[in-house]
Design an enzyme around this catalytic site. Structure first.
Site, mmCIF file in Angstrom:
data_model
loop_
_atom_site.group_PDB
_atom_site.id
_atom_site.type_symbol
_atom_site.label_atom_id
_atom_site.label_comp_id
_atom_site.label_asym_id
_atom_site.label_seq_id
_atom_site.Cartn_x
_atom_site.Cartn_y
_atom_site.Cartn_z
ATOM 1 N N LYS A 16 -2.740 35.791 17.277
ATOM 2 C CA LYS A 16 -2.403 34.490 16.696
ATOM 3 C C LYS A 16 -1.078 33.992 17.273
ATOM 4 C CE LYS A 16 -2.419 31.108 13.728
ATOM 5 N NZ LYS A 16 -3.121 29.933 14.271
ATOM 6 N N ASN A 75 -10.123 22.538 12.667
ATOM 7 C CA ASN A 75 -9.067 23.306 12.011
ATOM 8 C C ASN A 75 -7.732 22.619 12.189
ATOM 9 O OD1 ASN A 75 -6.832 25.134 13.428
ATOM 10 N ND2 ASN A 75 -8.521 24.858 14.893
ATOM 11 N N LEU A 109 -0.423 26.564 12.866
ATOM 12 C CA LEU A 109 0.293 27.681 13.484
ATOM 13 C C LEU A 109 1.002 28.589 12.488
ATOM 14 C CD1 LEU A 109 1.283 25.531 16.467
ATOM 15 C CD2 LEU A 109 -0.154 27.554 16.600
ATOM 16 N N CYS A 153 -1.281 22.894 21.062
ATOM 17 C CA CYS A 153 -1.861 22.842 19.722
ATOM 18 C C CYS A 153 -1.785 21.437 19.155
ATOM 19 C CB CYS A 153 -1.162 23.791 18.774
ATOM 20 S SG CYS A 153 -1.931 23.745 17.152
ATOM 21 N N VAL A 199 -10.010 25.703 27.322
ATOM 22 C CA VAL A 199 -9.258 24.662 26.680
ATOM 23 C C VAL A 199 -8.846 25.083 25.273
ATOM 24 C CG1 VAL A 199 -10.407 22.791 27.908
ATOM 25 C CG2 VAL A 199 -11.360 23.556 25.713
ATOM 26 N N GLY A 250 -13.597 32.143 20.735
ATOM 27 C CA GLY A 250 -12.870 31.826 19.510
ATOM 28 C C GLY A 250 -13.759 31.658 18.296
HETATM 29 C C1 LIG Z 1 -8.806 28.482 13.310
HETATM 30 C C2 LIG Z 1 -8.278 28.376 14.710
HETATM 31 C C3 LIG Z 1 -6.959 28.733 14.972
HETATM 32 C C4 LIG Z 1 -6.435 28.643 16.277
HETATM 33 N N1 LIG Z 1 -5.152 29.036 16.525
HETATM 34 C C5 LIG Z 1 -4.679 29.025 17.803
HETATM 35 C C6 LIG Z 1 -3.354 29.502 18.109
HETATM 36 O O1 LIG Z 1 -2.620 29.993 17.249
HETATM 37 N N2 LIG Z 1 -2.936 29.420 19.406
HETATM 38 C C7 LIG Z 1 -3.743 28.925 20.415
HETATM 39 O O2 LIG Z 1 -3.318 28.889 21.566
HETATM 40 N N3 LIG Z 1 -5.010 28.516 20.153
HETATM 41 C C8 LIG Z 1 -5.485 28.543 18.877
HETATM 42 N N4 LIG Z 1 -6.777 28.127 18.621
HETATM 43 C C9 LIG Z 1 -7.630 27.638 19.741
HETATM 44 C C10 LIG Z 1 -8.585 28.723 20.248
HETATM 45 O O3 LIG Z 1 -7.865 29.850 20.739
HETATM 46 C C11 LIG Z 1 -9.502 28.159 21.362
HETATM 47 O O4 LIG Z 1 -8.700 27.647 22.393
HETATM 48 C C12 LIG Z 1 -10.415 27.028 20.862
HETATM 49 O O5 LIG Z 1 -10.847 27.271 19.543
HETATM 50 C C13 LIG Z 1 -11.621 26.801 21.776
HETATM 51 O O6 LIG Z 1 -12.445 27.952 21.854
HETATM 52 P P1 LIG Z 1 -13.742 28.188 20.892
HETATM 53 O O7 LIG Z 1 -14.575 26.950 20.957
HETATM 54 O O8 LIG Z 1 -14.414 29.423 21.436
HETATM 55 O O9 LIG Z 1 -13.202 28.411 19.505
HETATM 56 C C14 LIG Z 1 -7.290 28.198 17.333
HETATM 57 C C15 LIG Z 1 -8.626 27.856 17.048
HETATM 58 C C16 LIG Z 1 -9.124 27.948 15.768
HETATM 59 C C17 LIG Z 1 -10.576 27.586 15.521
#
Ligand SMILES: Cc1cc2nc3c(=O)[nH]c(=O)nc-3n(C[C@H](O)[C@H](O)[C@H](O)COP(=O)(O)O)c2cc1C
Length: 313
Positions: free
Chosen positions: A53, A77, A81, A139, A200, A274
């Site tokens: 995280k 979401n 952070l 973010c 992304v 993710g």
């Molecule tokens: C609940 C949630 C929390 C996230 N927190 C972070 C984070 O702390 N730092 C970050 O770089 N990306 C964060 N992300 C982004 C994910 O790492 C990822 O880039 C994004 O969700 C796209 O991938 P996915 O479609 O497989 O989820 C978060 C995504 C979600 C859904």
């Protein structure tokens, strides 16, 4: 080497710049806690790596609820952070992660100012077992900082240069999709000293409850992730990979082995998963097995043979 049906094997190992991974599947930041909480749910040692995280120099409580909302084929979401802070991570989480064999641990770093990024990295430098930093400049869920770094070329350059000076460890810059030219931002990250880029992050989005006429998320706007974003993420990974020489880690809506293969063909050297972990906490481990089977069935001996293998005719 990984064994699949019929005793045949595929070599799933990949290299992301200086980082060797036994397979290309990495759990994405923010969807996998600090990794260690998943110890009882799946075999962490099956993963290529995990990104913890996003960490800041001080603990953060994040945004008020509701912070999550499921959409058609995706998820919104606005966690904001929330995290325990870099120092608590070193003391409470990293020792457990260090015990994992051959699982690459990435620390995702976040700040409101360039100095915040620098300070967070300085704290994390004391921790043994962090293979690389992933700089979250993208973010969409905070009122200041973060997204600005990721959407303005000059700010991106400045924050990466600052982070670069703070560490010898490999630096991965995680790009925002909320930009006009992803190729330009990829090049800026490369010139500023990034060892790799990942993309992304989530797409700026929102949802409204028509009955109450209120936003579904207290923060009003939020980040969209999951299968809904996959085709756009794939196009951005393709554009970014063509623009730079450094390796690219692709993500956005991956939920099957063939999704992973698409990202590799588009030019990614590894992938992050993710939102799939929200639907099935074992998704990442299952994807490693599924990818191994896919490679054997398709007579792909080395997964690296797929990287950038898009056929135009
Ligand atoms: C609940 C949630 C929390 C996230 N927190 C972070 C984070 O702390 N730092 C970050 O770089 N990306 C964060 N992300 C982004 C994910 O790492 C990822 O880039 C994004 O969700 C796209 O991938 P996915 O479609 O497989 O989820 C978060 C995504 C979600 C859904």
């Amino acid at each position: 080497m990984s064994t699949a049906a019929g005793g045949r094997t595929a070599d799933l190992s990949v290299q992301v710049g200086p980082i060797a991974l036994k397979n290309p599947v990495i759990a994405a930041s923010g969807t996998f806690g600090y990794g260690i909480e998943f110890e009882d749910v799946l075999h962490l040692d099956k993963l290529g790596g995990l990104v913890v995280k996003g960490l800041s120099k001080e603990p953060m409580i994040g945004n008020p609820p509701p912070r999550l909302y499921e959409t058609a084929a995706g998820m919104l979401n606005a966690i904001g952070l929330q995290n325990i802070g870099a120092r608590a991570f070193l003391e409470e989480k990293l020792p457990g992660l260090r015990k994992l064999k051959d699982v690459v641990v990435f620390a995702n770093v976040f700040g409101y100012t360039r100095e915040d990024y620098e300070r967070t990295i300085q704290i994390l430098e004391e921790g043994e077992g962090i293979a690389a930093y992933e700089l979250n400049v993208s973010c969409p869920n905070t009122t200041h900082g973060g997204i600005q770094f990721g959407s303005d070329p000059r700010s991106l350059d400045e924050v990466v240069v600052k982070a670069r000076k703070a560490t010898q460890r490999p630096l991965i810059v995680k790009l925002s999709p909320n930009v006009t030219s992803i190729a330009q931002m990829a090049r800026v990250a490369q010139e500023a000293g990034a060892d790799a880029i990942s993309l992304v992050n989530t797409f700026l989005a929102m949802a409204i409850d028509p009955e109450t006429r209120k936003p579904r998320i207290a923060n009003v706007t939020a980040g969209l992730s999951g299968p809904a974003i996959k085709p756009i993420a794939l196009r951005m990974v393709y554009d970014a990979a063509k623009a730079v020489k450094i390796p690219v880690i692709g993500m956005g809506g991956i939920s099957t082995a063939s999704d992973i293969v698409e990202f590799l063909l588009a030019g990614a050297s590894a992938v992050e998963v993710g939102t799939a972990s929200y639907w099935d906490p074992r998704a990442t481990e299952k994807l490693v097995e599924e990818l191994s089977r896919w490679c054997v069935e398709h007579r792909v001996e080395r997964v690296t043979d797929l990287i950038g293998g898009l056929q135009m005719e």
